[in-house]
Design an enzyme around this catalytic site. Structure first.
Site, PDB file in Angstrom:
ATOM      1  N   LYS A   1      12.419  -2.028   1.784  1.00 55.62           N
ATOM      2  CA  LYS A   1      12.100  -0.702   2.329  1.00 55.62           C
ATOM      3  C   LYS A   1      13.388   0.074   2.565  1.00 55.62           C
ATOM      4  CE  LYS A   1       7.971  -2.141   4.871  1.00 55.62           C
ATOM      5  NZ  LYS A   1       7.428  -2.355   6.200  1.00 55.62           N
TER       6      LYS A   1
ATOM      7  N   GLU B   1       3.838 -14.817   3.714  1.00 55.15           N
ATOM      8  CA  GLU B   1       4.549 -14.024   4.723  1.00 55.15           C
ATOM      9  C   GLU B   1       4.773 -14.817   6.000  1.00 55.15           C
ATOM     10  OE1 GLU B   1       2.830 -10.159   5.680  1.00 55.15           O
ATOM     11  OE2 GLU B   1       4.146  -9.172   4.254  1.00 55.15           O
TER      12      GLU B   1
ATOM     13  N   HIS C   1      -6.613 -22.768 -19.186  1.00 52.72           N
ATOM     14  CA  HIS C   1      -6.182 -22.403 -20.543  1.00 52.72           C
ATOM     15  C   HIS C   1      -4.933 -21.530 -20.518  1.00 52.72           C
ATOM     16  CE1 HIS C   1      -9.888 -23.999 -22.438  1.00 52.72           C
ATOM     17  NE2 HIS C   1     -10.294 -23.875 -21.187  1.00 52.72           N
TER      18      HIS C   1
HETATM   19  O1  PA5 Z   1       0.782  -9.134   7.716  1.00 55.62           O
HETATM   20  C1  PA5 Z   1       1.436  -8.140   7.983  1.00 55.62           C
HETATM   21  O2  PA5 Z   1       1.801  -7.864   9.136  1.00 55.62           O
HETATM   22  C2  PA5 Z   1       1.797  -7.143   6.902  1.00 55.62           C
HETATM   23  O3  PA5 Z   1       1.402  -7.591   5.644  1.00 55.62           O
HETATM   24  C3  PA5 Z   1       1.154  -5.800   7.170  1.00 55.62           C
HETATM   25  O4  PA5 Z   1      -0.229  -5.949   7.243  1.00 55.62           O
HETATM   26  C4  PA5 Z   1       1.503  -4.775   6.099  1.00 55.62           C
HETATM   27  O5  PA5 Z   1       2.884  -4.684   5.945  1.00 55.62           O
HETATM   28  C5  PA5 Z   1       0.932  -3.407   6.450  1.00 55.62           C
HETATM   29  O6  PA5 Z   1       1.456  -2.958   7.652  1.00 55.62           O
HETATM   30  P1  PA5 Z   1       0.790  -1.784   8.457  1.00 55.62           P
HETATM   31  O7  PA5 Z   1      -0.574  -2.195   8.851  1.00 55.62           O
HETATM   32  O8  PA5 Z   1       1.684  -1.545   9.633  1.00 55.62           O
HETATM   33  O9  PA5 Z   1       0.756  -0.580   7.549  1.00 55.62           O
END
Ligand code: PA5
Length: 436
Positions: free
Chosen positions: A421, A286, A307
């Site tokens: 989303k 990310e 494996h």
């Molecule tokens: O690293 C990040 O910001 C994301 O992976 C969030 O943790 C994830 O989308 C969850 O978001 P939230 O805590 O707003 O529900």
């Protein structure tokens, strides 16, 4: 005291070592941007000093809350997705042992809201039937669909079981100080809450209440975790490239990327690190995968995956490098027994610790893969405990931030996650998304 070590000697032959000398200056320039907050996403740097700035009062409050939840529960359900659950799950798995037996207490931690699987959540409700349980719901935005749905389902179940008043004592919400649906609900129902600070993003939040409360609930020592992280924070400030494992890791992976090594596989010969691999993949995936750039983070547990993926790693497309987390000492001892009959021809290993064989598999694999043109970075920690896991967490967080800066991207946002989303909301006809 021993510390996390990094060994990049098996990666150096794959890059231009003369050019690599420039990384000493380059990585420091990028680090300076983190220091003086002039880089991309610099309003999300609250995690950098967290091991030092987190207050003793907050740690006590987290430990007290964990103790109370443990007192009233047999099971604690952690509801969250992405950065809101992966860090705590990784640490809990690494410390709990493969069959949970080693924890020596009855509390069980389970997770929900990381998927929209109807079967998973149905089975979870079945599993929770007739059990005393509590919920820690974690969402920075307070509006993420997956955990919000899971929380709605579980909250209703709790309320039916215990009534509204008792339920309120069994729910802890970790969310924004003032914004979001979860904050509003928590205020209305008077749930106990912890705050996710504005300047800490989900995947950098494991050393905040987001990770610390679930880890404390599982019975582990969060002070030790923070103390390990703090020691790594100090190492990462060393201006001597050779003494700074973070500088070395961020630099070597960037240099490998420029040589078209565009996939990194995080591996370990320790089965308890499988969820840690998932946390790491989210952190780097990310943070770096944007603007059509970034190293693809993959993972494997060896020798299991030798494996399955082993063939590809040895002889497939040569765009891979490997980072192995090696754990020096096992928690327990188990020797391979002698056998008079020796039908299995294993007597050459009689009385040898199983980990001796595992370590030989590790060395043999590194050598084979390097021979097959897969550069190797080796990260060694003395043992799997809170302190060294704290070192590992901070090591990867800081390396990831630097690595993102070297790549020229903002390592603290995730604009690409919005796309699915929007489509999903349109298909679901969520109010406001019907015509998009
Ligand atoms: O690293 C990040 O910001 C994301 O992976 C969030 O943790 C994830 O989308 C969850 O978001 P939230 O805590 O707003 O529900």
């Amino acid at each position: 005291m021993k510390n996390l070590q990094i060994d990049i000697k098996n990666a150096l032959p794959f890059i231009d070592t003369e050019e690599f000398k420039n990384y000493d200056k380059y990585v420091k320039e990028e680090d300076r941007k983190l220091d003086v907050k002039t880089g991309k996403g610099s309003n999300f740097l609250g995690w950098i000093n967290l091991p030092e700035t987190i207050s003793a009062d907050l740690i006590t409050e987290i430990n007290n809350t964990a103790e109370e939840l443990r007192r009233i529960s047999d099971i604690i359900v952690i509801v969250g997705i992405g950065g809101s659950y992966l860090g705590s799950k990784a640490i809990i798995k690494a410390l709990s042992g493969n069959f949970d037996h080693y924890k020596n207490d009855k509390i069980q931690i389970v997770f929900a809201g990381q998927s929209l699987s109807e079967d998973y959540h149905y089975e979870l409700l079945e599993f929770l039937k007739n059990k005393r349980y509590s919920i820690i719901v974690i969402s920075k935005s307070g509006t993420t669909t997956e955990p919000a749905i899971a929380f709605r389902i579980l909250r209703k179940d709790l309320e039916e079981k215990f009534g509204k008043k008792e339920t309120a004592k069994r729910i802890v919400a970790i969310t924004d100080k003032s914004k979001g649906a979860l904050r509003e609900l928590a205020n209305k129902e008077a749930y106990k809450t912890f705050v996710i600070e504005n300047d800490i993003g989900g995947r950098y939040s494991v050393l905040s209440p987001v990770g610390l409360l679930p880890i404390a609930c599982a019975g582990f020592n969060i002070k030790e975790l923070l103390s390990g992280a703090k020691s790594m924070m100090n190492f990462s400030q060393s201006q001597d490239f050779k003494l700074n494992p973070v500088y070395q890791y961020a630099s070597i992976r960037h240099a490998l990327y420029l040589k078209n090594k565009t996939t990194e596989i995080l591996t370990s010969f320790n089965t308890q690190l499988d969820v840690f691999n998932e946390w790491w993949k989210q952190l780097f995936g990310e943070s770096e995968g944007k603007e059509n750039k970034g190293i693809f983070p993959a993972s494997a547990i060896f020798s299991t995956d030798l494996h399955s993926l082993g063939q590809y790693i040895q002889e497939g497309l040569r765009n891979i490098f490997e980072t192995v987390i090696s754990v020096e000492k096992t928690k327990f001892s188990l020797k391979i027994p002698a056998d008079m009959e020796n039908f299995d021809n294993l007597n050459y290993l009689s009385e040898k610790p199983l980990d001796y064989v595992n370590k030989m598999a590790e060395s043999g694999t590194i050598e084979a893969h390097v021979d097959g043109n897969v550069p190797n970075i080796k990260i060694t920690i003395p043992e799997l405990n809170e302190y060294y896991l704290g070192q590992l967490i901070y090591f990867f967080e800081k390396s990831c931030a630097l690595s993102g800066y070297m790549l020229g991207v903002n390592p603290f946002d995730q604009p690409g996650v919005e796309k699915y989303k929007k489509n999903m909301f349109t298909l679901l006809r969520k109010p406001g998304f019907e015509d998009l």
